[in-house]
Motif scaffolding. Structure first.
Motif, PDB file in Angstrom:
ATOM      1  N   ALA A 245       1.014  14.202  -5.027  1.00 27.46           N
ATOM      2  CA  ALA A 245       1.174  13.375  -6.088  1.00 27.46           C
ATOM      3  C   ALA A 245      -0.089  12.080  -6.389  1.00 27.46           C
ATOM      4  O   ALA A 245      -0.528  11.832  -7.379  1.00 27.46           O
ATOM      5  N   GLU A 246      -0.398  11.633  -5.148  1.00 22.90           N
ATOM      6  CA  GLU A 246      -1.678  10.851  -5.171  1.00 22.90           C
ATOM      7  C   GLU A 246      -2.970  11.460  -5.702  1.00 22.90           C
ATOM      8  O   GLU A 246      -3.526  10.834  -6.338  1.00 22.90           O
ATOM      9  N   GLU A 247      -3.231  12.656  -5.325  1.00 21.04           N
ATOM     10  CA  GLU A 247      -4.347  13.416  -5.645  1.00 21.04           C
ATOM     11  C   GLU A 247      -4.135  13.837  -7.153  1.00 21.04           C
ATOM     12  O   GLU A 247      -5.118  13.658  -7.679  1.00 21.04           O
ATOM     13  N   THR A 248      -2.954  14.010  -7.770  1.00 16.77           N
ATOM     14  CA  THR A 248      -2.751  14.174  -9.099  1.00 16.77           C
ATOM     15  C   THR A 248      -2.761  13.011 -10.031  1.00 16.77           C
ATOM     16  O   THR A 248      -3.699  12.878 -11.029  1.00 16.77           O
ATOM     17  N   ALA A 249      -2.747  12.004  -9.385  1.00 22.79           N
ATOM     18  CA  ALA A 249      -2.740  10.405 -10.019  1.00 22.79           C
ATOM     19  C   ALA A 249      -4.150  10.245 -10.246  1.00 22.79           C
ATOM     20  O   ALA A 249      -4.637   9.664 -11.171  1.00 22.79           O
ATOM     21  N   LYS A 250      -4.990  10.594  -9.195  1.00 25.80           N
ATOM     22  CA  LYS A 250      -6.532  10.379  -9.476  1.00 25.80           C
ATOM     23  C   LYS A 250      -6.987  11.202 -10.689  1.00 25.80           C
ATOM     24  O   LYS A 250      -7.793  10.618 -11.239  1.00 25.80           O
ATOM     25  N   LYS A 251      -6.674  12.444 -10.672  1.00 24.16           N
ATOM     26  CA  LYS A 251      -7.193  13.219 -11.787  1.00 24.16           C
ATOM     27  C   LYS A 251      -6.688  12.791 -13.161  1.00 24.16           C
ATOM     28  O   LYS A 251      -7.383  12.876 -14.226  1.00 24.16           O
ATOM     29  N   LEU A 252      -5.533  11.930 -13.361  1.00 24.59           N
ATOM     30  CA  LEU A 252      -4.896  11.502 -14.492  1.00 24.59           C
ATOM     31  C   LEU A 252      -5.377  10.067 -14.714  1.00 24.59           C
ATOM     32  O   LEU A 252      -4.870   9.603 -15.759  1.00 24.59           O
TER      33      LEU A 252
ATOM     34  N   PRO B 181       3.120   6.087  -4.934  1.00 21.10           N
ATOM     35  CA  PRO B 181       4.334   7.189  -5.155  1.00 21.10           C
ATOM     36  C   PRO B 181       5.482   6.882  -5.179  1.00 21.10           C
ATOM     37  O   PRO B 181       6.402   7.518  -5.807  1.00 21.10           O
ATOM     38  N   GLY B 182       5.754   5.865  -4.317  1.00 17.93           N
ATOM     39  CA  GLY B 182       7.318   5.311  -4.305  1.00 17.93           C
ATOM     40  C   GLY B 182       7.805   4.515  -5.092  1.00 17.93           C
ATOM     41  O   GLY B 182       9.008   4.022  -5.496  1.00 17.93           O
TER      42      GLY B 182
END
Length: 525
Positions: free
Chosen positions: A384-391, A398-399
């Protein structure tokens, strides 16, 4: 109501002076001043999180400021409750309407203040209907007082909300994203309504992320950024680029970051598709292509998306992916085939708002992540954190519950699902509705990147500038039918609008079927 001491008279209908508000260590507003001239349309704009909602909650009496004053009709006011603000002539019309759908227009307008009947404890329906009609005519509206609200389009529901406020003697209307759920035709109706109200002397404070509307109707504008009023002044001579720069604190050189992409082979072929709300739809979508779907509300755009993604049953027709027949009876079938649907209503049908943001991204993809039976929370959060950076997702981690995120960041959670699932075909229904300009640009950039990676995108939007800014082709729908398939660079917004409303004939296609200029097997359209 709290007594309001009188101050020196002013030409302003409303003044908010030096307003500050904090929530714990977070400063939501800092020394904000807003002055609205009598009988004008004053726009209030800013990114999500800029402080607009907090300022309006203070104006409507929901919150009290830590510092600052509100001046109304020469009086300093300290409103403790929304009824205080309404009693002073200030009414808030929220994005999510508060009408009773099973009641008539007249019953909604006068709910709680019904005109008395001849007998004690009764009210007069005849007088209620007559008063509704007179109120509507006085402000230039044409409505049927007997019609039930549940049968009305979104634009008319907004008119009913306005009449409801006017019936309570409101002189200042705060309109929060009034066109967010409307198609192009309904937007035109609502903007006409705002102009009529202003001409009749009503003061409008207009909040919208649709800057084209703001430029069209507002006479003055205030821009909030990070809890401060960074610009206020006349709208005349101010264009969208200047407004955007004030909102985000930097230039957005390319509002629509469209990439040049080599269009590949056929990704999706739809032939004679019929379902509830759509009839005999045929079109193709290529890998690397972004195709828009335009149409008025009720044209069948969402119904088309739902049947393609297994949410509604296919009655007739054929769907092919990569040249092979695809049976998509459920959303799970669509997900297994690499098709991801992003709903138009992120709060009601997209997100589990009280669950952690990370869960909202990974929930549909757990099996694909190898966590069908046993969860690995550490890995899930890392993904989720890796995806958040892409977005470019702005969150506290994440919590954090999805409800704590702004509208634009909530929308990014839905798009994050498609990234995590590695979906090849994205079906996006109003992906930028109700979000700020910077978040829109982030989403446009993401869509462009996905097309550059060879993915196919079908995007439904009620904003024609958006479709013209990012798509290769535009499918036009009307009354459940596909009436045109157009190359974006070879048509105009006016031509698309005429097709949407039925003022132009369907365009012929090479195979003789009405309604599409076919580009079915040509690679780049």
């Amino acid at each position: 109501m709290t007594r309001c001491p009188r101050v020196e008279s002013s030409r302003f209908a409303l003044e908010m002076q030096g307003i500050s508000k904090s929530f714990g260590p977070v400063k939501a507003l800092e020394d904000v001043t807003l002055r609205v001239l009598q009988g004008t349309v004053h726009a209030l704009v800013g990114e999500n999180g800029a402080g607009k909602s907090t300022l309006m909650k203070i104006l409507s009496g929901v919150l009290q400021p830590d510092a600052g004053t509100i001046v109304r009709e020469g009086k300093i006011c300290a409103w403790k409750h929304p009824s205080d603000a309404l009693g002073a002539g200030v009414a808030m019309i929220y994005q999510e309407l508060s009408l009773a759908p099973d009641l008539t227009i007249a019953e909604n307008v006068w709910l709680g203040i019904e005109p008395r009947g001849t007998l004690p404890g009764t009210y007069s329906k005849k007088r209620m209907h007559a008063d509704t009609r007179a109120l509507a005519e006085r402000h230039g509206f044409d409505v049927d007082p007997h019609q039930k609200v549940e049968t009305l389009p979104a634009s008319t529901c907004q008119i009913v909300e306005v009449l409801k406020a006017l019936a309570r003697n409101a002189e200042i209307l705060v309109m929060d994203e009034p066109t967010s759920s409307c198609g192009e035709h309904e937007v035109a109706v609502l903007l006409g309504m705002v102009k009529k109200l202003s001409r009749s002397g009503t003061t409008i404070l207009y909040i919208s992320h649709r800057l084209e509307e703001v430029v069209e109707i507002a006479e003055d504008i205030t821009v909030l950024r990070d809890g401060r009023a960074v610009h206020t002044g006349p709208m005349k001579g101010l264009g969208i680029p200047e407004i955007v720069k004030q909102m985000v604190g930097r230039d957005l050189d390319d509002y629509f970051p469209k990439r040049e992409v080599e269009i590949g082979s056929t990704a999706l072929r739809v032939s004679g598709l019929s379902s509830e709300g759509v009839e005999n739809i045929s079109f193709v979508l290529h890998w690397g292509e972004i195709v828009g779907v335009a149409g008025l509300v009720g044209a069948g755009r969402t119904e088309l998306a739902r049947v393609l993604c297994g949410l509604d049953p296919l009655i007739r027709g054929r769907v092919e992916l990569d040249g092979k027949s695809a049976k998509i009876a459920t959303p799970a079938d669509a997900l297994a085939l690499g098709v991801m649907y992003v709903t138009e209503d992120r709060k009601r049908t997209g997100l589990c708002l009280e669950l952690p943001a990370a869960w909202n991204m990974t929930l549909p993809c757990l099996a694909q992540l190898g966590m069908k039976y046993i969860l690995d929370l550490g890995r899930e959060n890392a993904i989720a954190e890796e995806t958040a950076k892409k977005l470019s997702l702005k969150w506290s981690g994440p919590g954090a519950p999805a409800s704590a995120l702004s509208g634009g960041n909530q929308q990014k959670l839905l798009l994050g699902r498609a990234l995590i699932a590695q979906s090849r075909l994205w079906v996006l229904d109003e992906p930028t509705r109700g979000i700020d300009i910077a978040a829109k640009v982030d989403i446009y950039d993401l869509i462009g990147r996905m097309a550059a990676e060879g993915k196919a995108v079908l995007i439904i939007s009620s904003e024609l500038p958006e479709l013209f800014g990012i798509t290769d082709r535009i499918l036009v729908m009307r009354r459940g039918c596909l009436v045109a398939d157009l190359v974006t660079s070879k048509t105009t917004q006016e031509a698309v609008m005429q097709l949407m409303v039925g003022q132009a004939p369907c365009l012929p296609c090479r195979n003789g079927q009405a309604g599409s200029l076919s580009h079915q097997d040509e690679g780049r359209p």
